[in-house]
Design an enzyme around this catalytic site. Sequence first.
Site, PDB file in Angstrom:
ATOM      1  N   GLU A  61      13.100  -8.168 -17.868  1.00 51.52           N
ATOM      2  CA  GLU A  61      13.715  -7.633 -16.643  1.00 51.52           C
ATOM      3  C   GLU A  61      14.871  -6.720 -17.000  1.00 51.52           C
ATOM      4  O   GLU A  61      15.644  -7.011 -17.920  1.00 51.52           O
ATOM      5  CB  GLU A  61      14.335  -8.755 -15.801  1.00 51.52           C
ATOM      6  CG  GLU A  61      13.408  -9.565 -14.971  1.00 51.52           C
ATOM      7  CD  GLU A  61      14.210 -10.548 -14.105  1.00 51.52           C
ATOM      8  OE1 GLU A  61      15.361 -10.248 -13.755  1.00 51.52           O
ATOM      9  OE2 GLU A  61      13.673 -11.620 -13.813  1.00 51.52           O
TER      10      GLU A  61
ATOM     11  N   GLU B 111      14.765 -17.684 -15.718  1.00 47.07           N
ATOM     12  CA  GLU B 111      16.176 -17.699 -16.129  1.00 47.07           C
ATOM     13  C   GLU B 111      16.788 -19.099 -16.050  1.00 47.07           C
ATOM     14  O   GLU B 111      17.727 -19.341 -15.285  1.00 47.07           O
ATOM     15  CB  GLU B 111      16.982 -16.719 -15.271  1.00 47.07           C
ATOM     16  CG  GLU B 111      16.554 -15.279 -15.451  1.00 47.07           C
ATOM     17  CD  GLU B 111      17.519 -14.292 -14.791  1.00 47.07           C
ATOM     18  OE1 GLU B 111      18.175 -14.652 -13.812  1.00 47.07           O
ATOM     19  OE2 GLU B 111      17.595 -13.140 -15.272  1.00 47.07           O
TER      20      GLU B 111
HETATM   21  C1  GAL Z   1      17.563 -11.721 -12.372  1.00 44.51           C
HETATM   22  C2  GAL Z   1      16.460 -12.483 -11.683  1.00 44.51           C
HETATM   23  C3  GAL Z   1      15.627 -11.602 -10.794  1.00 44.51           C
HETATM   24  C4  GAL Z   1      16.499 -10.707  -9.972  1.00 44.51           C
HETATM   25  C5  GAL Z   1      17.400  -9.916 -10.875  1.00 44.51           C
HETATM   26  C6  GAL Z   1      18.293  -8.955 -10.153  1.00 44.51           C
HETATM   27  O1  GAL Z   1      18.599 -12.566 -12.703  1.00 44.51           O
HETATM   28  O2  GAL Z   1      15.625 -13.120 -12.619  1.00 44.51           O
HETATM   29  O3  GAL Z   1      14.825 -12.411  -9.981  1.00 44.51           O
HETATM   30  O4  GAL Z   1      17.255 -11.473  -9.091  1.00 44.51           O
HETATM   31  O5  GAL Z   1      18.220 -10.802 -11.595  1.00 44.51           O
HETATM   32  O6  GAL Z   1      19.139  -8.241 -11.024  1.00 44.51           O
END
Ligand code: GAL
Length: 688
Positions: free
Chosen positions: A316, A163
Site C-alpha cells: 500500500e 496492518e
Molecule cells: C492503511 C490501511 C488502508 C487505508 C490506508 C490509508 O493504514 O491499511 O486500509 O486506510 O491506510 O492511508
Amino acid sequence: MAQRADPSTSAGFRALCDDLGLCFGGDYNPEQWPRSVWNDDVELMVRAGVNLVTVGVFSWAAIEPSPGERAFGWLDDVLDLLHRNGIAVDLATPTASPPPWLGHLHPETLPVDADGVRLVAGSRNQFSPASAVYRSHALAIARDLAERYADHPAVRMWHVGNEYGQLDHGDEAAREFRGWLKRRYGTIERLNDVWGTTVWSQAYRSFDEILPPRRTPYLVNPAQSLDFRRYTSDQLLLCYTEQRDAIRATGARQPITTNFMGFFPHVDYWSWSDEVDVVADDEYPDPASEHAAADIALVQDLMRSLGHGRPWMLMEQAIGAVSWREHNLPKTSGAARLGVLQAVAHGADGVAFFQWRQSHSGAERFHSAMVPHAGADTEVFRGVERLGADLRRLKPVVGHSVEASVGILFGWPSWWAGEEPARPTGRLRTLEQVQRWYRELWRRGVAADVVRPGAELDVYRVVLVPHSYLIEPDTAAALHRAVAAGTRVVIGPFSGVADRNGRILQGRSPVLLHELIGASGEEWTALPEGPTLLQVDEAWDVGAPVAATASVFAERLRSDGAEVLAMFGDGALAGHPAVTRHRFAGGRVWYLGAIVSDALLSAVIDDALQDAGVENALGEAVLPGRPLPVGLEAVRRGSALFLLNHGSEAAQVTLPATMHDLLTNSEVGRAVAVQPGAAMVLIEGLTQ
Ligand code: GAL
C-alpha cells in the site's frame, strides 16, 4: 508456532512475478460500488496494466451479514470477472474489521485501552487480539474463504487481516499476558527478580495478581511495560499464524502474507518476518518532510532485510494525498512515479496502492486513489497508466536483490526499552538516530541492510549501531567476531546500557563492548540547551574543517587506549572524549559518546567507509566530503543501476560505462544529467 512459512510457497511469490512481471495494482473494494462500476473498473485496470488487486480486506460484513451466514455470490462474481480479464487476486481475510454485530453480541471481543475504556464499532480495527470469541469468528471466516477459493484460478496470493497492530489492556488480554509470562519465567519468584519488583514494593505473590500496564498513579515498572510490548507483538502474531495455518489446511498453495507498516512501534517484525511467505509493507511518507526520500529508502531496506534479501512487495501507498494527517500535502504524479521506482530499486517485485477507486463515502472519501472521484480523464489516472508501462519495462529486475556492504543494527525490544519514560533525556529517540545515520549512507549512494540483533555481522565491511540501548551477549559476541575479521564498526551513544529485560548492566559502560571500543564511560547525562563545542583532533584527516558540536545527550568517557578524534571543549565534560577510534584485531571501532552534529557524524561515517574501502552504487570509492549530487539516489539492484533524482537541480553523473536505460529503451553515454524528478534504470550491454 504450528508451522513456519512454507519454503515452497515462499517461492510462490517468485513464480508469480516470473509469470506476471512486477506486480502492479491496489486495494480493490468493489462492495462499495454497484455492479455496473465493476465493468468500468476492470476495463481501466486492463488499460493501465494492473495485474494484481487485493480484494476483501474490509468485506466481513458483506460476506457475513449476520452471524454464521455466508454471502459469497458477489465475491464469486468479482473473482470471475477479474480472472476473465487476466487480473490476479491477492485475497484478504476480512478480519481487521468485524461487523458491528460481533461487538454487539460479544462485547468481550472489543479492545480496552490503558484507561479502561472499551472501544466500540463505528470505525474499524475494533477487536481484541486476546479474545477467544473474536479469534474463533475470524478463523471461521478465513477457513470458509480458503475452502471456497483455494482453487480459484484468480487467487494468486493470500492477505491475512490488515496492518496488525491493535493494543488491548482488557481482562482477556490480562489472562493471555499472564500465560505468556508463565511460559517465559516459569515461577513468580523469577519474574519478581527479572522485573526488579523490590523497587516500590511491587512483589507479586502469584501470576494472577499481574495486570497489563493500565493507568497507574505514577510511572509503570519498565520491565513490565517491555514484556507487555513483547506479549502484544506475539499475541498479534498468533492471530496471523492461526489464520495462515487455517488457509494452508484447506490445501491452498498460494503465498500467504500480511502487510507490515515499516518501523511500526507495536510489532517486532524480526519475529514475524519468517512467518510470511513474502514480506509486504504499507508506506505513507509525508511529502512535506525534507527527508521523505531517504527515510522511506531506509524502510524499504528494512523490508528487504526482513525477507533475507528476497524481493518484497509494497502493498500500500498513496498515489496522491492521504487523508489522515492534519494537513495532507499531495504527491505530484512525478513524485508518485519516483516513489514506485524507488521501491523497485530497493528490492520490491510488486507495488500496489491504497486504493483502486476513491470511495464516495466513509472516512477515507478524501484519500487519493488510482481512479479519483473525477474519473479516468485525470492526471492521476494518466500517471497510473504511465506507471503500468514503466513497470512492464522493468521485468529484467524481477528476482534480483541489492548487495549491501553496510549493515545497520536495529531491534524492536531495544527501541522499546530505550524509550521507556524516566531516562536521562526523553529527547534521544532511537528511530531518529537510525534515520540520521542512514541518511549519511543514502546521500553517498551506499547500500545498507538493516540487521537483526544476534545476526552474524562479519558479512559487512561496515556495521553501524546508531543507538542500541539493549545489546545482548550474542550481539556483543557477533560484534567482536566481526571486528576481529576486519569489519569497521561505528557505535552511537547510550548503546549497550541494559540487558534483555532492561536491567542496567553494572560496570563501566558499555559493559559488553568497552574492550572493543577502547574507551569506557561512567555517567550518562543530558546536555544543556544549545550546542556544546567539541574540539576535533588536528591529526584526524577529515577533508575539510568540520562544525563539531554535541547536543541533547553525552557520556562521561575516558579513553582506555582508543584515539580521541574529538573531545568536549567546554561545559562539565571539558577535556573528555566525545568521539574515539580504536584498532581491534583486524578491524576498527568508532564510538560516539554524544549526539553529535550532522557534520561530525558525516565525517565519522566517511572515515569508517573509506577505511573499509566501501564503494557507492556507481562503483566509486567513498571519499570524505564527496556525497552524490543533492537529492540524487543511486541504488544497484542486481545489474541494474537506478538513478532517481528527488532534488530540484539536474544531477550530473559519470557512469562506469555506456549503459542502456530500461525506462526509455535507449543507450546513454557515460556522462548523464538526471533531471529533477526524473529516473533512469540502467543496465550494461543490453541489446534488445
Ligand atoms: C492503511 C490501511 C488502508 C487505508 C490506508 C490509508 O493504514 O491499511 O486500509 O486506510 O491506510 O492511508
